[in-house]
Design an enzyme around this catalytic site. Structure first.
Site, PDB file in Angstrom:
ATOM      1  N   ASP A  94       0.813  -1.209   0.000  1.00 53.46           N
ATOM      2  CA  ASP A  94       0.000   0.000   0.000  1.00 53.46           C
ATOM      3  C   ASP A  94       0.854   1.268   0.000  1.00 53.46           C
ATOM      4  O   ASP A  94       2.003   1.263   0.452  1.00 53.46           O
ATOM      5  CB  ASP A  94      -0.924   0.017   1.218  1.00 53.46           C
ATOM      6  CG  ASP A  94      -1.939  -1.111   1.205  1.00 53.46           C
ATOM      7  OD1 ASP A  94      -2.297  -1.554   0.103  1.00 53.46           O
ATOM      8  OD2 ASP A  94      -2.352  -1.545   2.287  1.00 53.46           O
ATOM      9  N   LYS A  95       0.252   2.335  -0.456  1.00 56.64           N
ATOM     10  CA  LYS A  95       0.936   3.632  -0.535  1.00 56.64           C
ATOM     11  C   LYS A  95       1.617   4.006   0.779  1.00 56.64           C
ATOM     12  O   LYS A  95       2.786   4.395   0.796  1.00 56.64           O
ATOM     13  CB  LYS A  95      -0.078   4.716  -0.914  1.00 56.64           C
ATOM     14  CG  LYS A  95       0.465   6.136  -0.831  1.00 56.64           C
ATOM     15  CD  LYS A  95      -0.628   7.163  -1.072  1.00 56.64           C
ATOM     16  CE  LYS A  95      -0.103   8.574  -0.851  1.00 56.64           C
ATOM     17  NZ  LYS A  95      -1.173   9.602  -1.006  1.00 56.64           N
TER      18      LYS A  95
END
Length: 364
Positions: free
Chosen positions: A175-176
């Site tokens: 994830d970011k």
């Protein structure tokens, strides 16, 4: 008309749609002689009744509600091949289509120079230590400045992603706002070999996570299918009975307890979207700082006094999920040697643990 408001030059609705002038979807717009389908969404059989504009907002999170409502009004959005109003309630099995006057176009990754923290590289693959805040691959709302853009510049000839996906070189992602290791295939053979290892769960992946509270068992296994929530499509939900989603297994071990929070080691047997975040939320211990799953507020401990002040300062220190992909182990595609790599915690995570250690020592 459905392009992101902050950047009207970005493609609208999907990674295949070109920019369309707003007037083309106004009430009195004539548009072109032909419309092109850009999206076709079929509501899940367990979909709860939900307004059409809210349903699309969940499915297209980078698009504003106003633009969605305007598009519905312009009849660019139809349900079961019929125009409807924004307050139409989507039912199980409904098919929603979005058509635009311009045909979809292919999206090309634009190579961009950027600093990459490469920890290993040879002719077949490389490992990069991704910082928190960096999006891995281009998608709606993030067409530039992603890790893939940087990799494209670094390697110039990355292989294309599987099934036409815009994920050149990538066989997995994080994830970011999660930091840590990613392995990147530099050849088609390497990508296939590594993908097979992920598919057969032979990749060793270790994450460090700071969670709210301390699990009762010092070590355990969380089993529960993971799939999109029927109430909010941006969130992954756990379905213990397996009637929805995909099989998911997370093994955890408590490494250190700080009273109100605990540092866990998490090993993935499967690799579902938001797996650790959703599983930990499911057992009542959301990740510290994880706004999506309720960890961005005080979950354990009194919400008063010195503890409240300290906990809120810690949330300010790390305004993201406290999750780090610490190690990766896999078989090299050509040498068949088993390789193991590990990276240190980023500074914000390290400082967070230092502060919780000091606090728990002083107030234990």
């Amino acid at each position: 008309m459905l392009e992101q408001e902050e950047n009207p030059q970005q493609p609208i609705l999907s990674n295949t749609a070109p920019p369309v002038p707003e007037a083309e979807l106004d009430d009195d717009s004539e548009g072109g002689d032909e419309l092109y389908e850009h999206h076709r969404i079929t509501a899940d059989k367990r979909q709860e009744l939900l307004r059409l504009d809210k349903f699309l907002l969940n499915r297209l999170p980078a698009t504003s509600r106003t633009r969605i409502q305007n598009a519905i009004k312009a009849e660019a959005v139809q349900v079961n091949e019929r125009p409807v109003k924004s307050n139409y309630r989507v039912k199980p099995g409904d098919t929603i289509t979005i058509t635009l006057p311009e045909p979809p176009r292919e999206f090309k990754v634009v190579p961009e120079p950027m600093p990459l923290d490469i920890r290993y590289e040879d002719a077949e693959l490389l490992l990069v230590n991704k910082p928190a805040g960096l999006v891995v691959h281009p998608a709606f709302g993030n067409w530039n400045g992603t890790l893939v853009n940087g990799l494209a510049y670094h390697l110039q000839n990355l292989p294309t992603g599987r099934n036409g996906e815009i994920r050149p070189g990538l066989v997995h992602r994080i994830d970011k706002d999660t930091s840590g290791l990613l392995v990147v295939g530099k050849t088609e053979f390497a990508m296939t070999h590594l993908s097979n290892q992920f598919f057969h769960h032979t990749i060793e992946r270790t994450y460090l996570a700071l969670v709210w509270g301390v699990p009762k068992e010092p070590a355990g296994t969380i089993r529960g299918h993971i799939g999109r929530s029927l109430k909010d499509r941006k969130v992954q939900a756990v379905y213990p009975d397996g009637d929805q989603g995909k099989h998911a297994v997370t093994h955890y071990k408590v490494l250190q307890s700080f009273g109100k929070v605990a540092l866990l080691q998490c090993n993935l047997e499967t690799g579902r979207t938001h797996q650790i975040r959703a599983h930990m939320k499911h057992i009542g211990h959301p990740l510290f700082g994880d706004a999506t799953y309720g960890g961005d507020r005080i979950v354990y401990g009194q919400r008063t006094g010195a503890y409240k002040v300290f906990a809120e300062k810690m949330l300010e220190l790390m305004p993201r999920q406290a999750l780090h992909a610490k190690s990766l182990g896999f078989e090299h595609p050509t040498t068949r040697e088993f390789l193991q790599f590990e990276v240190e915690l980023p500074d914000d995570f390290e400082q967070l643990l230092t502060n919780w250690t000091q606090y728990s020592t002083e107030y234990s």
